[in-house]
Design a protein around this motif. Structure first.
Motif, PDB file in Angstrom:
ATOM      1  N   PHE A 133       0.848  -1.198   0.000  1.00  0.00           N
ATOM      2  CA  PHE A 133       0.000   0.000   0.000  1.00  0.00           C
ATOM      3  C   PHE A 133       0.888   1.254   0.000  1.00  0.00           C
ATOM      4  N   PHE A 134       1.846   1.239   0.921  1.00  0.00           N
ATOM      5  CA  PHE A 134       2.749   2.379   1.072  1.00  0.00           C
ATOM      6  C   PHE A 134       3.563   2.581  -0.218  1.00  0.00           C
ATOM      7  N   ALA A 135       3.961   1.443  -0.836  1.00  0.00           N
ATOM      8  CA  ALA A 135       4.764   1.533  -2.067  1.00  0.00           C
ATOM      9  C   ALA A 135       3.969   2.203  -3.188  1.00  0.00           C
ATOM     10  N   VAL A 136       2.656   1.938  -3.243  1.00  0.00           N
ATOM     11  CA  VAL A 136       1.829   2.600  -4.264  1.00  0.00           C
ATOM     12  C   VAL A 136       1.903   4.114  -4.073  1.00  0.00           C
ATOM     13  N   GLY A 137       1.887   4.536  -2.814  1.00  0.00           N
ATOM     14  CA  GLY A 137       1.975   5.969  -2.502  1.00  0.00           C
ATOM     15  C   GLY A 137       3.308   6.554  -2.923  1.00  0.00           C
ATOM     16  N   THR A 138       4.399   5.889  -2.583  1.00  0.00           N
ATOM     17  CA  THR A 138       5.714   6.470  -2.918  1.00  0.00           C
ATOM     18  C   THR A 138       5.968   6.409  -4.436  1.00  0.00           C
ATOM     19  N   GLN A 139       5.469   5.331  -5.097  1.00  0.00           N
ATOM     20  CA  GLN A 139       5.641   5.269  -6.560  1.00  0.00           C
ATOM     21  C   GLN A 139       4.875   6.401  -7.241  1.00  0.00           C
ATOM     22  N   ALA A 140       3.697   6.705  -6.705  1.00  0.00           N
ATOM     23  CA  ALA A 140       2.894   7.799  -7.288  1.00  0.00           C
ATOM     24  C   ALA A 140       3.671   9.110  -7.209  1.00  0.00           C
ATOM     25  N   ILE A 141       4.412   9.302  -6.124  1.00  0.00           N
ATOM     26  CA  ILE A 141       5.174  10.546  -5.961  1.00  0.00           C
ATOM     27  C   ILE A 141       6.325  10.587  -6.965  1.00  0.00           C
ATOM     28  N   GLU A 142       7.008   9.454  -7.115  1.00  0.00           N
ATOM     29  CA  GLU A 142       8.112   9.394  -8.100  1.00  0.00           C
ATOM     30  C   GLU A 142       7.589   9.719  -9.486  1.00  0.00           C
ATOM     31  N   LYS A 143       6.439   9.089  -9.820  1.00  0.00           N
ATOM     32  CA  LYS A 143       5.851   9.293 -11.151  1.00  0.00           C
ATOM     33  C   LYS A 143       5.501  10.773 -11.352  1.00  0.00           C
ATOM     34  N   ARG A 144       4.946  11.384 -10.302  1.00  0.00           N
ATOM     35  CA  ARG A 144       4.550  12.782 -10.401  1.00  0.00           C
ATOM     36  C   ARG A 144       5.785  13.679 -10.547  1.00  0.00           C
ATOM     37  N   LYS A 145       6.855  13.347  -9.834  1.00  0.00           N
ATOM     38  CA  LYS A 145       8.057  14.185  -9.920  1.00  0.00           C
ATOM     39  C   LYS A 145       8.643  14.113 -11.328  1.00  0.00           C
ATOM     40  N   GLN A 146       8.529  12.912 -11.938  1.00  0.00           N
ATOM     41  CA  GLN A 146       9.003  12.751 -13.315  1.00  0.00           C
ATOM     42  C   GLN A 146       8.161  13.620 -14.259  1.00  0.00           C
ATOM     43  N   LEU A 147       6.851  13.564 -14.047  1.00  0.00           N
ATOM     44  CA  LEU A 147       5.943  14.352 -14.886  1.00  0.00           C
ATOM     45  C   LEU A 147       6.259  15.845 -14.756  1.00  0.00           C
ATOM     46  N   LEU A 148       6.518  16.280 -13.528  1.00  0.00           N
ATOM     47  CA  LEU A 148       6.804  17.698 -13.284  1.00  0.00           C
ATOM     48  C   LEU A 148       8.096  18.117 -13.988  1.00  0.00           C
ATOM     49  N   SER A 149       9.076  17.201 -13.999  1.00  0.00           N
ATOM     50  CA  SER A 149      10.359  17.573 -14.620  1.00  0.00           C
ATOM     51  C   SER A 149      10.214  17.681 -16.138  1.00  0.00           C
ATOM     52  N   ASN A 150       9.139  17.078 -16.701  1.00  0.00           N
ATOM     53  CA  ASN A 150       8.934  17.160 -18.159  1.00  0.00           C
ATOM     54  C   ASN A 150       7.952  18.259 -18.570  1.00  0.00           C
ATOM     55  N   LEU A 151       7.475  19.023 -17.575  1.00  0.00           N
ATOM     56  CA  LEU A 151       6.511  20.091 -17.904  1.00  0.00           C
ATOM     57  C   LEU A 151       7.181  21.165 -18.750  1.00  0.00           C
ATOM     58  N   LYS A 152       6.448  21.638 -19.769  1.00  0.00           N
ATOM     59  CA  LYS A 152       6.990  22.715 -20.611  1.00  0.00           C
ATOM     60  C   LYS A 152       6.527  24.054 -20.040  1.00  0.00           C
ATOM     61  N   PRO A 153       7.241  25.147 -20.385  1.00  0.00           N
ATOM     62  CA  PRO A 153       6.809  26.455 -19.873  1.00  0.00           C
ATOM     63  C   PRO A 153       5.348  26.712 -20.273  1.00  0.00           C
ATOM     64  N   ASP A 155       2.821  25.063 -19.094  1.00  0.00           N
ATOM     65  CA  ASP A 155       2.007  23.923 -18.630  1.00  0.00           C
ATOM     66  C   ASP A 155       1.686  24.113 -17.157  1.00  0.00           C
ATOM     67  N   SER A 156       0.467  23.758 -16.774  1.00  0.00           N
ATOM     68  CA  SER A 156       0.182  23.891 -15.338  1.00  0.00           C
ATOM     69  C   SER A 156       0.311  22.528 -14.649  1.00  0.00           C
ATOM     70  N   LYS A 157       0.586  22.602 -13.357  1.00  0.00           N
ATOM     71  CA  LYS A 157       0.740  21.370 -12.581  1.00  0.00           C
ATOM     72  C   LYS A 157      -0.630  20.714 -12.388  1.00  0.00           C
ATOM     73  N   PRO A 158      -0.661  19.388 -12.235  1.00  0.00           N
ATOM     74  CA  PRO A 158      -1.953  18.745 -11.937  1.00  0.00           C
ATOM     75  C   PRO A 158      -2.535  19.304 -10.640  1.00  0.00           C
ATOM     76  N   LYS A 159      -3.866  19.302 -10.578  1.00  0.00           N
ATOM     77  CA  LYS A 159      -4.508  19.859  -9.376  1.00  0.00           C
ATOM     78  C   LYS A 159      -5.170  18.731  -8.601  1.00  0.00           C
ATOM     79  N   ASP A 160      -4.425  18.199  -7.666  1.00  0.00           N
ATOM     80  CA  ASP A 160      -4.965  17.122  -6.827  1.00  0.00           C
ATOM     81  C   ASP A 160      -4.280  17.134  -5.461  1.00  0.00           C
TER      82      ASP A 160
END
Ligand code: HEM
Length: 205
Positions: A133-153, A155-160
């Motif tokens: 359960f906890f791993a799903v949470g930490t993987q979600a954060i890693e995935k989100r950090k990757q997404l954020l690093s690929n954001l173009k000028p 682009d807005s951040k996800p709202k959640d």
């Protein structure tokens, strides 16, 4: 589950999380809440009525459906991707939340079960589920950090909730939460927010 008797740490976490739960911030999350929430619920119930013999009535357990809907809303907001257990019938998260409650109560009653021998042998199946359960949470954060690093000028951040927790900062100390703390808060939200909300919805209905 995160619990503390340290008043300073408690205040710090409240300062970090306070703005997340403000109405102004939650309003931005409304599309996700609606999609996982009332829209999913209505689709399921309309489908059940449509497939019934007379096309007018269907037998439903609205308490279970409200519960799954709330799990879907909080999981979608906290893990950063759509969860649809109400539609799919996949009760993995329900099982994880249940196990976490059991483990939490057992630890409260018998603190020694936190020891290595219990963790690795005697009640390993419970701890394994919690770890997954906890791993799903930490993987979600890693995935989100990757997404954020690929954001173009522009682009807005996800709202959640996930994004709000990642961005959360204590205005006094400037301290942010670690990935483990963010994952714990999502689990906390699932545990605190699901049956409370579904019991209320059931009573109201
Ligand atoms: C109708 C639905 C809900 C009811 C009736 C309810 C009820 C409560 C109550 C009575 C408390 C204890 C307050 C206190 O002792 O000071 C509490 C605390 C809490 N609830 Fe809820 N709650 C609901 C929904 C939610 C949701 C949706 C979430 C998160 C997604 C949530 C997260 C929490 C958390 C994290 C705490 C601890 C807050 C703190 O200690 O600062 N609750 N809730």
């Amino acid at each position: 589950m995160f619990l503390t008797v340290d008043p300073e740490l408690n205040k710090q976490r409240r300062r970090q999380l306070g703005p997340t739960m403000g109405l102004a911030n939650l309003k931005h999350m409304e599309p996700i809440i609606m999609a996982a929430g009332s829209k999913q619920l209505c689709s399921k119930w309309d489908r059940a009525i449509g497939q019934s013999k007379d096309g007018k009535t269907a037998k439903l357990c609205y308490h279970t459906d409200f519960m799954l809907m709330n799990f879907d809303i909080i999981s979608s907001l906290g893990f950063g991707q759509a969860h649809r257990s109400l539609t799919s019938g996949d009760t993995q998260i329900v099982d994880w939340v249940h196990t976490t409650f059991v483990l939490m109560y057992l630890q409260g009653l018998f603190p020694f079960i936190k020891s290595k021998v219990f963790r690795q042998f005697i009640i390993k199946p419970l701890y394994d589920k919690y770890d997954a359960f906890f791993a799903v949470g930490t993987q979600a954060i890693e995935k989100r950090k990757q997404l954020l690093s690929n954001l173009k000028p522009g682009d807005s951040k996800p709202k959640d909730l996930l994004q709000s927790y990642i961005d959360a900062e204590d205005p006094e100390s400037r301290i942010r939460m670690t990935s483990g703390q963010v994952a714990t808060e999502t689990i906390n939200g699932l545990m605190a927010g699901s049956d409370t909300s579904s019991t209320n919805l059931t009573a109201t209905t």
